[in-house]
Enzyme design. Structure first.
Site, PDB file in Angstrom:
ATOM      1  CD1 TRP A 184      -2.598   1.849   0.553  1.00 28.43           C
ATOM      2  CD2 TRP A 184      -1.237   2.461   2.230  1.00 28.43           C
ATOM      3  NE1 TRP A 184      -2.903   3.146   0.899  1.00 28.43           N
ATOM      4  CE2 TRP A 184      -2.084   3.541   1.927  1.00 28.43           C
ATOM      5  CE3 TRP A 184      -0.296   2.600   3.248  1.00 28.43           C
ATOM      6  CZ2 TRP A 184      -2.013   4.756   2.599  1.00 28.43           C
ATOM      7  CZ3 TRP A 184      -0.225   3.819   3.922  1.00 28.43           C
ATOM      8  CH2 TRP A 184      -1.086   4.883   3.598  1.00 28.43           C
ATOM      9  CD  GLU A 225      -4.659  -1.531   2.304  1.00 35.32           C
ATOM     10  OE1 GLU A 225      -3.519  -1.893   2.664  1.00 35.32           O
ATOM     11  OE2 GLU A 225      -5.489  -1.026   3.075  1.00 35.32           O
ATOM     12  CE  LYS A 227      -6.400   5.983   2.926  1.00 33.76           C
ATOM     13  NZ  LYS A 227      -5.477   6.059   4.057  1.00 33.76           N
ATOM     14  CG  ASP A 258      -8.587  -0.706   4.735  1.00 34.23           C
ATOM     15  OD1 ASP A 258      -9.670  -0.333   5.240  1.00 34.23           O
ATOM     16  OD2 ASP A 258      -7.500  -0.661   5.344  1.00 34.23           O
ATOM     17  CG  HIS A 261      -8.699   2.120   2.064  1.00 30.80           C
ATOM     18  ND1 HIS A 261      -7.455   1.648   1.751  1.00 30.80           N
ATOM     19  CD2 HIS A 261      -8.594   2.607   3.321  1.00 30.80           C
ATOM     20  CE1 HIS A 261      -6.634   1.807   2.772  1.00 30.80           C
ATOM     21  NE2 HIS A 261      -7.305   2.387   3.736  1.00 30.80           N
ATOM     22  CG  HIS A 285      -6.055  -4.257   5.385  1.00 31.91           C
ATOM     23  ND1 HIS A 285      -5.140  -3.239   5.258  1.00 31.91           N
ATOM     24  CD2 HIS A 285      -5.330  -5.403   5.493  1.00 31.91           C
ATOM     25  CE1 HIS A 285      -3.917  -3.758   5.275  1.00 31.91           C
ATOM     26  NE2 HIS A 285      -4.020  -5.063   5.401  1.00 31.91           N
ATOM     27  CG  ASP A 293      -8.590   5.186   6.097  1.00 32.11           C
ATOM     28  OD1 ASP A 293      -8.929   4.198   6.752  1.00 32.11           O
ATOM     29  OD2 ASP A 293      -7.411   5.431   5.778  1.00 32.11           O
ATOM     30  CG  ASP A 295      -7.542   3.263   9.792  1.00 30.80           C
ATOM     31  OD1 ASP A 295      -7.520   2.261   9.077  1.00 30.80           O
ATOM     32  OD2 ASP A 295      -7.200   4.388   9.395  1.00 30.80           O
ATOM     33  CG  ASP A 325      -5.309  -1.310   8.368  1.00 31.07           C
ATOM     34  OD1 ASP A 325      -4.734  -0.867   9.372  1.00 31.07           O
ATOM     35  OD2 ASP A 325      -5.196  -0.807   7.237  1.00 31.07           O
TER      36      ASP A 325
END
Ligand code: RNT
Ligand code: ZN
Length: 417
Positions: A184, A225, A227, A258, A261, A285, A293, A295, A325
């Site tokens: 990533w 990955e 985004k 993810d 994302h 993820h 994003d 997390d 993640d």
């Protein structure tokens, strides 16, 4: 008979009444390895430079006491977390978490700099996954790494990428479990670019250079990955979903998704079946986006259940690697690991306890009324009694009993740091 077992027996009968074998579901759950991300333990700081500052590409918020400052502390915290999570899993390591007395930069890393992690993983019967680190480094220039117009910048990162594959191969060989190596890069721009094409061409060329050498796929698999945007890359992210979908499919790489994302109403769960038709495999993820994003720790929400349902219903568990993640520094970091991992397992269990064939049949008969009525009814089934039994047979705390252990650990270990 323990209370937990007695309740399990009752739940088993209830599930039998809808044709579901709880023992079989537990056997399957036991096989599923979750890749637990090391970076929740120290707020994505790593051990490359002693100050461990996040200098671009990624950000965490919060200052909860007790974060790990050394590889030893991080392993100690991971040991605690894994002792509270049922089953045998994997640790997902980032390149910047190297464990060595030598001063090495990202373009110099070698397997030997990760030997201590391998020893530890062997001892704990864990697998290891890997990630090259393309952020928080002075060679990330102008918000760019592999797509930078300056060849010298790109070459630094290409070398890092090449070396990361050697390390992942070494993990796979040593531990006998394929090591997923996830790429990533944060590359992007704050404001509208004139040229979106050239940076993407350069990114593809840089990846081609990194992947030039064939590696044995029994030891490591490359994943990529995407985004949508990041902090400082609001207008343009070079490695978008379309970029990696195209790149991954044409180069036989795993596509990394993810959950944080994508556009807020776009869900990863809805992408799995489609991508599974055209890819070698997927890397997840599992995360929880809130507005951006951000997390957050994974909770039992509809999207988590949606992801688990899609994996189970479509038989995708064999070609999907499930990683976590998120990084929340406002709460106890061990709790963050335990809550997110246990929730992911719980969602998978709930999916495994579904009488999918019967529901599919209703759908094939266009009986959407019954489909809705049954799926809603099954939400009330006693899956928690099955989950508690799974914890008991795996010798980890049942229900919320793990919290007290984390609180004690916080008093005795984390507060002393
Ligand atoms: C960042 C990506 C990436 C990182 C890790 C630390 O937006 O999700 O996976 O979180 O590499
Ligand atoms: Zn991610």
């Amino acid at each position: 008979m323990s209370d937990v077992k007695a309740r399990y027996k009752e739940a088993k009968r209830k599930y039998e009444s809808i044709g579901v074998d709880t023992d079989k579901a537990l056997e399957k759950l036991q096989q599923i390895k979750i890749s637990v991300h090391c970076w929740q333990g120290d707020d994505v700081k790593g051990f490359l430079n002693p100050d461990g500052e996040l200098t671009g590409g990624i950000m965490t918020t919060g200052d909860y006491p007790g974060r790990a400052h050394t590889p030893e502390e991080l392993r100690q915290d991971l040991d605690k977390a894994f002792s509270l999570i049922p089953g045998k899993h994997k640790l997902n390591l980032h390149a910047m978490y190297l464990d060595t007395d030598e001063t090495v930069d990202l373009n110099e890393i070698e397997p030997k700099h990760y030997e201590k992690w391998v020893e530890w993983a062997k001892e704990k019967q864990l697998g290891l996954d890997f990630n090259p680190t393309f952020f928080s480094h002075p060679m990330m220039k102008d918000g760019l790494t592999l797509s930078h117009p300056d060849k010298e910048v790109r070459e630094f990162w290409i070398e890092h990428g090449k070396r990361s594959r050697k390390i992942a191969s070494y993990f796979g060989k040593e531990l006998g479990a394929v090591s997923i190596n996830n790429f990533w890069v944060p590359d992007g721009m704050k404001d509208n670019p004139i040229d979106r094409l050239k940076p993407r061409q350069r990114l593809a060329e840089s990846y081609d250079a990194i992947f030039e050498e064939e590696v044995d796929k029994t030891y490591t698999l490359d994943a990529l990955e995407s985004k949508l945007f990041g902090i400082g890359a609001e207008a343009f992210t070079v490695g978008s979903h379309e970029f990696y979908m195209g790149y991954g499919i044409t180069r036989n790489k795993l596509i990394g998704l993810d959950a944080g994302h994508f556009h807020p109403t776009e869900t990863v769960s809805n992408k799995l079946s489609a991508l599974s038709l055209f890819t070698d495999g997927l890397l997840l993820h599992v995360s929880r986006p809130i507005r951006w994003d951000s997390d957050h720790v994974v909770i039992m929400d509809d999207e988590l259940q949606g992801i688990a349902n899609e994996l189970v219903r479509n038989n995708l568990l064999d070609k999907t690697y499930i990683g976590l993640d998120y990084f929340d520094a406002t709460i106890n970091r061990i709790s963050a690991w335990v809550i997110g991992t246990r929730n992911t397992q719980k969602a998978l269990l709930k999916a495994l306890l579904e009488p999918t064939d019967d529901l599919r049949k209703l759908e094939e008969e266009f009986n959407f009324t019954s489909r809705l009525a049954y799926t809603e009814e099954f939400k009330d089934f006693p899956y928690a009694d099955v989950w508690n039994y799974f914890c008991e047979i795996n010798n980890v705390p049942v229900g919320l009993d793990w919290l007290e252990e984390v609180e004690q650990y916080e008093q005795n270990v984390l507060k002393m740091r």
